[in-house]
Write a protein that holds these residues in place. Structure first.
Motif, PDB file in Angstrom:
ATOM      1  N   ALA A 310      -9.316 -10.585 -10.716  1.00  0.00           N
ATOM      2  CA  ALA A 310      -9.234 -10.091 -12.087  1.00  0.00           C
ATOM      3  C   ALA A 310      -9.406 -11.230 -13.091  1.00  0.00           C
ATOM      4  O   ALA A 310     -10.089 -11.080 -14.108  1.00  0.00           O
ATOM      5  CB  ALA A 310      -7.891  -9.393 -12.304  1.00  0.00           C
ATOM      6  N   PHE A 311      -8.806 -12.389 -12.806  1.00  0.00           N
ATOM      7  CA  PHE A 311      -8.863 -13.519 -13.735  1.00  0.00           C
ATOM      8  C   PHE A 311     -10.286 -14.035 -13.906  1.00  0.00           C
ATOM      9  O   PHE A 311     -10.761 -14.213 -15.038  1.00  0.00           O
ATOM     10  CB  PHE A 311      -7.953 -14.647 -13.244  1.00  0.00           C
ATOM     11  CG  PHE A 311      -7.874 -15.820 -14.183  1.00  0.00           C
ATOM     12  CD1 PHE A 311      -6.904 -15.872 -15.162  1.00  0.00           C
ATOM     13  CD2 PHE A 311      -8.784 -16.869 -14.085  1.00  0.00           C
ATOM     14  CE1 PHE A 311      -6.828 -16.948 -16.036  1.00  0.00           C
ATOM     15  CE2 PHE A 311      -8.726 -17.939 -14.956  1.00  0.00           C
ATOM     16  CZ  PHE A 311      -7.746 -17.988 -15.929  1.00  0.00           C
ATOM     17  N   VAL A 312     -10.984 -14.282 -12.792  1.00  0.00           N
ATOM     18  CA  VAL A 312     -12.327 -14.870 -12.904  1.00  0.00           C
ATOM     19  C   VAL A 312     -13.312 -13.874 -13.521  1.00  0.00           C
ATOM     20  O   VAL A 312     -14.253 -14.279 -14.211  1.00  0.00           O
ATOM     21  CB  VAL A 312     -12.834 -15.374 -11.538  1.00  0.00           C
ATOM     22  CG1 VAL A 312     -11.945 -16.495 -11.020  1.00  0.00           C
ATOM     23  CG2 VAL A 312     -12.946 -14.250 -10.505  1.00  0.00           C
ATOM     24  N   THR A 313     -13.094 -12.572 -13.305  1.00  0.00           N
ATOM     25  CA  THR A 313     -13.972 -11.582 -13.927  1.00  0.00           C
ATOM     26  C   THR A 313     -13.787 -11.571 -15.437  1.00  0.00           C
ATOM     27  O   THR A 313     -14.768 -11.565 -16.193  1.00  0.00           O
ATOM     28  CB  THR A 313     -13.696 -10.187 -13.343  1.00  0.00           C
ATOM     29  OG1 THR A 313     -13.918 -10.204 -11.923  1.00  0.00           O
ATOM     30  CG2 THR A 313     -14.620  -9.144 -13.963  1.00  0.00           C
ATOM     31  N   ALA A 314     -12.540 -11.579 -15.886  1.00  0.00           N
ATOM     32  CA  ALA A 314     -12.273 -11.604 -17.329  1.00  0.00           C
ATOM     33  C   ALA A 314     -12.816 -12.884 -17.953  1.00  0.00           C
ATOM     34  O   ALA A 314     -13.371 -12.863 -19.064  1.00  0.00           O
ATOM     35  CB  ALA A 314     -10.771 -11.489 -17.580  1.00  0.00           C
ATOM     36  N   PHE A 315     -12.676 -14.002 -17.266  1.00  0.00           N
ATOM     37  CA  PHE A 315     -13.125 -15.292 -17.777  1.00  0.00           C
ATOM     38  C   PHE A 315     -14.647 -15.339 -17.928  1.00  0.00           C
ATOM     39  O   PHE A 315     -15.170 -15.983 -18.844  1.00  0.00           O
ATOM     40  CB  PHE A 315     -12.664 -16.399 -16.827  1.00  0.00           C
ATOM     41  CG  PHE A 315     -12.894 -17.791 -17.335  1.00  0.00           C
ATOM     42  CD1 PHE A 315     -11.941 -18.420 -18.126  1.00  0.00           C
ATOM     43  CD2 PHE A 315     -14.055 -18.483 -17.013  1.00  0.00           C
ATOM     44  CE1 PHE A 315     -12.151 -19.712 -18.596  1.00  0.00           C
ATOM     45  CE2 PHE A 315     -14.269 -19.764 -17.487  1.00  0.00           C
ATOM     46  CZ  PHE A 315     -13.318 -20.384 -18.271  1.00  0.00           C
ATOM     47  N   SER A 316     -15.363 -14.647 -17.061  1.00  0.00           N
ATOM     48  CA  SER A 316     -16.828 -14.777 -17.008  1.00  0.00           C
ATOM     49  C   SER A 316     -17.564 -13.882 -17.987  1.00  0.00           C
ATOM     50  O   SER A 316     -18.713 -14.164 -18.342  1.00  0.00           O
ATOM     51  CB  SER A 316     -17.324 -14.468 -15.593  1.00  0.00           C
ATOM     52  OG  SER A 316     -17.203 -13.082 -15.322  1.00  0.00           O
ATOM     53  N   PHE A 317     -16.959 -12.774 -18.435  1.00  0.00           N
ATOM     54  CA  PHE A 317     -17.697 -11.806 -19.240  1.00  0.00           C
ATOM     55  C   PHE A 317     -18.265 -12.402 -20.531  1.00  0.00           C
ATOM     56  O   PHE A 317     -19.428 -12.161 -20.866  1.00  0.00           O
ATOM     57  CB  PHE A 317     -16.834 -10.586 -19.546  1.00  0.00           C
ATOM     58  CG  PHE A 317     -17.240  -9.366 -18.768  1.00  0.00           C
ATOM     59  CD1 PHE A 317     -18.400  -8.674 -19.088  1.00  0.00           C
ATOM     60  CD2 PHE A 317     -16.479  -8.912 -17.711  1.00  0.00           C
ATOM     61  CE1 PHE A 317     -18.790  -7.558 -18.380  1.00  0.00           C
ATOM     62  CE2 PHE A 317     -16.863  -7.795 -16.982  1.00  0.00           C
ATOM     63  CZ  PHE A 317     -18.018  -7.119 -17.316  1.00  0.00           C
ATOM     64  N   PRO A 318     -17.495 -13.184 -21.321  1.00  0.00           N
ATOM     65  CA  PRO A 318     -18.102 -13.778 -22.513  1.00  0.00           C
ATOM     66  C   PRO A 318     -19.303 -14.665 -22.190  1.00  0.00           C
ATOM     67  O   PRO A 318     -20.297 -14.668 -22.917  1.00  0.00           O
ATOM     68  CB  PRO A 318     -16.948 -14.587 -23.120  1.00  0.00           C
ATOM     69  CG  PRO A 318     -15.714 -13.891 -22.646  1.00  0.00           C
ATOM     70  CD  PRO A 318     -16.036 -13.441 -21.255  1.00  0.00           C
ATOM     71  N   ALA A 319     -19.226 -15.415 -21.084  1.00  0.00           N
ATOM     72  CA  ALA A 319     -20.352 -16.261 -20.690  1.00  0.00           C
ATOM     73  C   ALA A 319     -21.570 -15.424 -20.332  1.00  0.00           C
ATOM     74  O   ALA A 319     -22.714 -15.793 -20.636  1.00  0.00           O
ATOM     75  CB  ALA A 319     -19.956 -17.138 -19.502  1.00  0.00           C
ATOM     76  N   LEU A 320     -21.344 -14.296 -19.701  1.00  0.00           N
ATOM     77  CA  LEU A 320     -22.456 -13.438 -19.310  1.00  0.00           C
ATOM     78  C   LEU A 320     -23.167 -12.887 -20.544  1.00  0.00           C
ATOM     79  O   LEU A 320     -24.414 -12.887 -20.615  1.00  0.00           O
ATOM     80  CB  LEU A 320     -21.939 -12.297 -18.433  1.00  0.00           C
ATOM     81  CG  LEU A 320     -22.996 -11.352 -17.856  1.00  0.00           C
ATOM     82  CD1 LEU A 320     -24.024 -12.116 -17.044  1.00  0.00           C
ATOM     83  CD2 LEU A 320     -22.327 -10.292 -16.985  1.00  0.00           C
ATOM     84  N   PHE A 321     -22.409 -12.420 -21.532  1.00  0.00           N
ATOM     85  CA  PHE A 321     -23.029 -11.918 -22.754  1.00  0.00           C
ATOM     86  C   PHE A 321     -23.669 -13.058 -23.558  1.00  0.00           C
ATOM     87  O   PHE A 321     -24.680 -12.858 -24.226  1.00  0.00           O
ATOM     88  CB  PHE A 321     -22.010 -11.163 -23.602  1.00  0.00           C
ATOM     89  CG  PHE A 321     -21.785  -9.757 -23.147  1.00  0.00           C
ATOM     90  CD1 PHE A 321     -22.728  -8.775 -23.388  1.00  0.00           C
ATOM     91  CD2 PHE A 321     -20.641  -9.411 -22.451  1.00  0.00           C
ATOM     92  CE1 PHE A 321     -22.534  -7.469 -22.966  1.00  0.00           C
ATOM     93  CE2 PHE A 321     -20.431  -8.111 -22.012  1.00  0.00           C
ATOM     94  CZ  PHE A 321     -21.388  -7.137 -22.275  1.00  0.00           C
ATOM     95  N   LYS A 322     -23.092 -14.247 -23.484  1.00  0.00           N
ATOM     96  CA  LYS A 322     -23.694 -15.405 -24.136  1.00  0.00           C
ATOM     97  C   LYS A 322     -25.049 -15.708 -23.501  1.00  0.00           C
ATOM     98  O   LYS A 322     -26.042 -15.963 -24.205  1.00  0.00           O
ATOM     99  CB  LYS A 322     -22.762 -16.603 -24.005  1.00  0.00           C
ATOM    100  CG  LYS A 322     -23.237 -17.862 -24.721  1.00  0.00           C
ATOM    101  CD  LYS A 322     -22.823 -17.845 -26.160  1.00  0.00           C
ATOM    102  CE  LYS A 322     -23.107 -19.186 -26.829  1.00  0.00           C
ATOM    103  NZ  LYS A 322     -22.686 -19.190 -28.245  1.00  0.00           N
TER     104      LYS A 322
END
Length: 394
Positions: A310-322
């Protein structure tokens, strides 16, 4: 996406937070079946595959409306579409009180998914109109607080509500909140005042011929499945395979998500400063490892895997949209979102939970987690097709 006239992220923050609140309620309603799955299976006398199949029906409606929304936003302003989506999806959930059979449940979930799906393209367009491009990572991080906060509150809310009503009543309460908040945004909300250019056949053909489009379909699918599909089946997995009580299972799922809101904020900060590439690569590897831990039979390792995944998924979403924003010109992004997100959501919020349900019914949920973990690691190979700018700092 539209360029903001706001120069101060702090000034735009209250309205950005308002949009995030709308997303939280939208996401909570779409995720609500997870803590109610055991009760629904018992009440309608269905198995794991049939129950999780409702999420596939919901996702089909959700994905269809996201594609249609690309055309509707050429005629309806995004802000109005956001209010319309919340109000109509709330009314659909109020109809959940009429559900007595699996067939009726499929109809209501499909209709609700369609109305709820109108939010995302309109919501992202509204969000981007509130902030300047350099603050896009921060804005997405605030927006991503919504599902990550929902993951904490929803199991606790459902557990408390089920003491006073059945699963239909829980959906009705959520439906009332959706409708009221939709009306509030229609009256007081800001942003999303610019009509989008309608999708064209030539534009769609060009987008589908671009390798990066397909890479983002895969990346979004993996991330959405990691965020939504695993959450959807965890309570029933903990109850049926690890023999937790329903109360303990919901509390454990909520506890495993406690750090996710902080992860989303930190992910947005790092994406703006360090670039998206390293975050996305690290996510795909760590996500696969965490899902493998969730396949074990020892509760301690399962909880560690749940929390890390759950932590790494939440952390990665802004980077993915960036990375997405850096891969395509701003004028093409609404069209590309209308093409990529429907497919990703159909896979991540529909096919993936249904697959896990099939695994749970015919083998084990752990086998499904292992399969998703393998897919996450293999997705690293697709990053070669992205433009160099997508994985840089920007």
């Amino acid at each position: 996406m539209s360029t903001s006239t706001e120069t101060s992220f702090r000034k735009a923050l209250p309205w950005t937070a308002f949009v995030a609140l709308l997303f939280m309620l939208n996401y909570t309603a779409r995720s609500a079946l997870s803590p109610l799955l055991v009760d629904l299976e018992r009440d309608l006398a269905v198995g794991h595959a049939q129950a999780t199949g409702l999420l596939l029906v919901q996702a089909a409606g959700f994905s269809a409306s996201q594609f249609v929304c690309g055309f509707l936003l050429a005629r309806i302003r995004p802000g109005r579409m956001v209010a319309l989506s919340l109000t109509l999806s709330g009314l659909c959930l109020l109809g959940m009180s009429l559900v007595e059979t699996l067939g009726t449940a499929r109809l209501v979930f499909g209709l609700f998914g369609f109305m709820a799906g109108l939010y995302f393209p309109a919501g992202m367009a509204t969000l981007s109109s509130l902030v300047s491009p350099r603050d896009w990572g921060k804005a997405v991080a605030v927006h991503e607080l919504a599902p990550n906060t929902s993951f904490i509150l929803l199991p606790l809310f459902a557990e408390a509500a089920l003491r006073h009503m059945d699963w239909r009543g829980v959906f009705s309460v959520l439906g009332s909140c959706l409708a009221l908040l939709g009306l509030a945004f229609a009256l007081f909300g800001r942003g999303g005042r610019t009509l989008a250019a309608p999708p064209s056949y030539a534009g769609c053909r060009e987008a589908l011929r671009t390798p990066a489009t397909w890479v983002f379909i895969v990346l979004f699918s993996v991330c959405v499945a990691g965020e939504f599909a695993t959450f959807s089946v965890l309570p029933v997995h903990l109850v049926t395979e690890l023999h937790f009580t329903e109360t303990a299972a919901n509390q454990l799922v909520s506890l495993s998500r406690l750090l996710c809101p902080f992860a989303a904020v930190a992910g947005g900060w790092f994406a703006d400063r360090a670039g998206a590439g390293g975050i996305i690569k690290g996510y795909l590897l760590l996500h696969g490892a965490a899902l493998s831990l969730m396949a074990l039979s020892e509760p301690v390792w399962v909880f560690i895997g749940m929390s890390a995944q759950a932590f790494v998924t939440a952390f990665s979403f802004p980077a993915l949209f960036k990375a997405f924003a850096q891969s395509f010109p701003a004028a093409r992004q609404p069209l590309l979102l209308s093409l990529t997100m429907p497919v990703a959501c159909l896979i991540g919020t529909g096919a993936a939970p249904a697959f896990l349900g099939l695994c749970g019914q015919h083998a084990s949920f752990g086998a499904g987690f292992m399969a998703l973990g393998g897919i996450s690691v293999l997705t690293l190979l697709t990053l070669r097709a992205l433009p160099h700018a997508a994985l840089g700092r920007g």
